[in-house]
Design an enzyme around this catalytic site. Structure first.
Site, short mmCIF file in Angstrom:
data_model
loop_
_atom_site.label_atom_id
_atom_site.label_comp_id
_atom_site.label_asym_id
_atom_site.label_seq_id
_atom_site.Cartn_x
_atom_site.Cartn_y
_atom_site.Cartn_z
N LYS A 73 0.83 -1.21 0.00
CA LYS A 73 0.00 0.00 0.00
C LYS A 73 0.87 1.27 0.00
O LYS A 73 2.09 1.18 -0.06
CB LYS A 73 -0.93 -0.02 1.21
CG LYS A 73 -1.86 -1.25 1.24
CD LYS A 73 -2.85 -1.22 0.10
CE LYS A 73 -3.98 -2.22 0.16
NZ LYS A 73 -3.79 -3.50 0.77
C1 LIG Z 1 -9.74 -3.01 -0.90
C2 LIG Z 1 -9.12 -3.68 0.29
N1 LIG Z 1 -9.77 -3.68 1.44
C3 LIG Z 1 -9.24 -4.25 2.55
C4 LIG Z 1 -8.02 -4.87 2.53
C5 LIG Z 1 -7.48 -5.52 3.76
O1 LIG Z 1 -6.35 -4.87 4.24
P1 LIG Z 1 -5.23 -5.67 5.08
O2 LIG Z 1 -4.47 -6.51 4.13
O3 LIG Z 1 -4.41 -4.57 5.69
O4 LIG Z 1 -5.96 -6.46 6.10
C6 LIG Z 1 -7.31 -4.89 1.34
C7 LIG Z 1 -5.99 -5.52 1.29
O5 LIG Z 1 -5.39 -5.73 0.30
C8 LIG Z 1 -7.86 -4.29 0.19
O6 LIG Z 1 -7.22 -4.29 -0.98
#
Ligand SMILES: Cc1ncc(COP(=O)(O)O)c(C=O)c1O
Length: 711
Positions: free
Chosen positions: A496
């Site tokens: 990210k």
């Molecule tokens: C659109 C979206 N929402 C939520 C998440 C979840 O985030 P995390 O990987 O930090 O749990 C991601 C992770 O790639 C994502 O792309």
């Protein structure tokens, strides 16, 4: 210690010498290098803002400025380019450190002298015979605008990591290969081995030497004699070296014939006997026998290998991040300390939100956002089919039913019209996902939701999934300021925009939601008076004053929460990363512009559409390919790119087609045609700020080559 020109001969050798004595940041321009134990970063020194930012991010105590164009003939041809690197970059460095407590050391050259009489001392008139010498002298003038600067005029040989070879290496290589070479019998110099110069610099730092000094070998010799010394020391055939006159060669740039240096000032300056050229050559030989050249080059090979494979995304961690983490690691609190709140405040401020609650992943952030919104059994939560499963799993965790609304064909974001069709009286929340970084049409979504609230007579929460969109803007306001939503969720996974290793956050402007979010993060527990159910149990009468005393150990569990806490270690990293977000954003945008330019004219490829309302901080760069037209399947296309060192990825397999969703919620292929059509064609190509220009061009070339090849 900051060393410029770390991919060059001297910069690299100095980094090697000093790596166990100082924490080093090495700057390069176009040739990425890795050296075990030192941090390297790209910096275009001729851009004043770049070096200013680096100085203010890292606040080095010592700056050794080695970056320079040194090919005398090329400098003569490209005077503008030489001025940019040798003079302008030096000026920028001086300006960046002038008002700071920084020891500035500049490596100049013997070429500033005329090269006629020899035995030049620092008081002698300068008289460069070529543009290179002049540019180094102009660099010196810049450097002396900084008080207490230190300048060495020198001539070096050592071990290159690039394919270039310094004189010593070249002679050695040719003689070992039994090649005949010429040596100038009438060009004299006072050369010094880089590692010996490093020792001089080391002592000069300790003695806080300032001013201008010649630094070279004690017993000057001709370049021909230097060749003989190398042949002798390495036991090679010196008859392969033919003495010739420098007048017989046809260099583009003029050269002085006698550039020997008088080094008395330096020797007196710190009571140190400089090495003879013989001594330098012996040290060069000893290091050779110990395998130093291979060790130095291995770093470069490893760096090249790293850049051979270009992933679709990755983090950018540098020395300042490591420093920030180290500070917390050696502090008293590594979790639940001050860094968490500091990070939350900084995030909220950056995004223009009132409150931030940081947690251990974007997924946890989505979960607590649903909890705070009161999502539960019997509810429905609407989101996009084109997202990561976490965007809808959060509703399932709460016992609600996930409902999908198809995407807009142009933006790949959830369509407000489709949301409208899916809202029912059971709808508790909408989770619009800002796919790839571009904000959803929040104004319309909010209108749709407000009219549904009127229709059904209850609140419907809007939770923005901005895991792809930190740093993006919508209608000129920062995503995360939530003007059209109740909460906004972020992720700090390494691919990210910024990373905390794993991590996430929820932003909100609503005080009540904020308190709930904090509780759900940590077991549903509160220690805050006002949030207690049994307020009276939290206090006892005081035996001294009138005010009742709060019982110090008292807490209540008022909800069923989780342990989704993030650590101070992670938040220190997050804070340090956040400071660089603007730089990451600029870099992403630059790469996107280049990609747009390169791919827009290739017929079977569709570049991302950018909505006028949005200013995306592209997390992903997704191309749509007409694989039928190209005549290749996506799997083959991806595999071929992978074999050429370019990783691509598919974002995402539509969530409603996942077996868990099909089996538990009765969704199936064919339900969301726009999302499914998008899925057949999409491919995310590499996009991350640490990509070099070369990486970007490689990605473009490989993709255009493949896309054009068969179409
Ligand atoms: C659109 C979206 N929402 C939520 C998440 C979840 O985030 P995390 O990987 O930090 O749990 C991601 C992770 O790639 C994502 O792309």
């Amino acid at each position: 210690m900051l060393i410029t020109g770390v991919s060059g001969l001297l910069g690299n050798n100095l980094a090697y010498y000093f790596k166990d004595k100082y924490e080093i940041l090495g700057l390069y321009n176009s040739h990425p290098v890795t050296i075990d134990g030192i941090y390297t970063e790209r910096c275009q020194l001729f851009q004043p803002d770049e070096i200013k930012r680096i100085i203010s991010d890292y606040h080095p105590k010592i700056v050794i400025h080695c970056a320079s164009l040194t090919n005398i003939d090329e400098c003569e041809i490209d005077k503008d380019g030489t001025k940019k690197i040798n003079v302008l970059a030096t000026k920028n460095i001086v300006e960046a450190v002038r008002d700071r407590d920084v020891k500035l050391i500049y490596i100049s050259s013997d070429s500033v002298y005329e090269g006629v009489k020899g035995d030049y001392s620092e008081d002698d008139r300068i008289g460069p015979q070529n543009y290179y010498g002049l540019s180094k002298y102009e660099g010196e003038l810049e450097v002396f605008k900084k008080e207490n600067a230190l300048v060495f005029r020198t001539n070096i040989f050592g071990w290159n990591i690039q394919n270039k070879k310094s004189l010593g290496e070249w002679i050695l290589g040719e003689l070992k290969a039994k090649q005949r070479i010429n040596g100038f019998k009438d060009a004299y110099f006072s050369t010094i081995y880089t590692m010996e110069l490093a020792r001089v610099i080391d002592i000069s730092i300790k003695k806080d030497l300032t001013g201008l000094y010649n630094c070279g070998g004690l017993d000057p010799c001709s370049k021909y004699e230097f060749g003989l010394k190398i042949a002798d020391c390495f036991g090679l055939d010196k008859t392969l070296i033919t003495p010739i006159s420098i007048d017989d060669s046809n260099f583009k740039a003029k050269r002085g014939k006698n550039l020997t240096l008088n080094v008395n000032k330096l020797q007196k300056g710190f009571d140190y006997r400089l090495p003879t050229i013989n001594h330098s050559v012996e040290a060069f030989y000893r290091d050779y026998k110990c395998g130093l050249p291979e060790e130095i080059r291995r770093n470069q090979v490893e760096a090249q290998e790293k850049s051979v494979f270009i992933p679709y995304g990755r983090q950018w961690i540098d020395a300042s991040d490591v420093q920030a983490v180290n500070t917390v690691m050696s502090s008293r609190r590594i979790t639940q300390g001050p860094k968490v709140e500091e990070f939350e405040d900084a995030l909220a401020e950056y995004c223009g939100a009132k409150h931030g609650v940081a947690v251990n992943s974007g997924t946890s952030a989505l979960h607590i956002a649903c909890c705070a919104a009161g999502v539960g059994e019997g509810n429905e939560v609407i989101s996009s089919p084109i997202t990561f499963v976490a965007s809808t799993n959060c509703a399932v965790y709460c016992g609600a039913k996930p409902v999908f609304a198809d995407i807009d064909k142009r933006t790949y974001n959830i369509s407000p019209e489709e949301i409208e069709k899916r809202i029912t009286e059971r709808t508790r929340a909408i989770i619009p996902v800002h796919f790839a970084g571009q904000s959803c049409d929040m104004a319309t979504i909010s209108q749709v939701v407000r009219s549904a609230e009127k229709k059904y007579g209850h609140k419907i929460f809007i939770i923005e999934d901005a895991c792809h969109a930190l740093g993006s803007k919508y209608q000129n306001t920062q995503v995360g300021s939530s003007p059209f939503s109740d909460m906004t969720v972020l992720s700090f996974h390494p691919v990210k925009h910024i990373t905390t290793g794993e991590g996430g956050a929820v932003l909100t402007n609503d005080e009540k939601l904020y308190r709930k979010l904090k509780r759900f993060r940590s077991h549903g527990i509160t220690s805050t008076p006002g949030e207690f159910i049994y307020e009276n149990l939290a206090f006892q009468a005081s035996s001294v004053g009138r005010q009742p005393l709060m019982i110090p150990w008292y807490y209540e569990q008022v909800d069923l929460g989780y342990n989704y806490r993030i650590t101070d270690i992670q938040c220190a990293l997050g804070l340090s990363q956040l400071r660089k977000l603007h730089k990451f954003r600029d870099r992403r945008r630059k790469i996107v512009n280049r990609y747009n330019e390169a791919f827009s004219s290739i017929e079977p490829i569709r570049i991302p559409f950018e909505s006028e309302d949005c200013d995306s901080n592209f997390h992903l760069y997704v191309l749509l390919f007409d694989f039928d037209q190209i005549g290749i399947q996506r799997t083959e296309f991806m595999n071929e790119l992978k074999s050429r060192g370019v990783q691509t990825q598919v974002h995402y397999i539509p969530v409603h087609t996942q077996p868990y969703y099909q089996q538990n919620f009765g969704t199936k292929w064919g339900d969301y045609p726009n999302g499914e059509e998008y899925y057949q064609k999409c491919l995310s190509i590499p996009l991350f700020p640490a990509m070099t220009e070369l990486d970007v061009e490689r990605v473009i070339n490989e993709i255009t080559d493949l896309a054009r090849g068969k179409s």
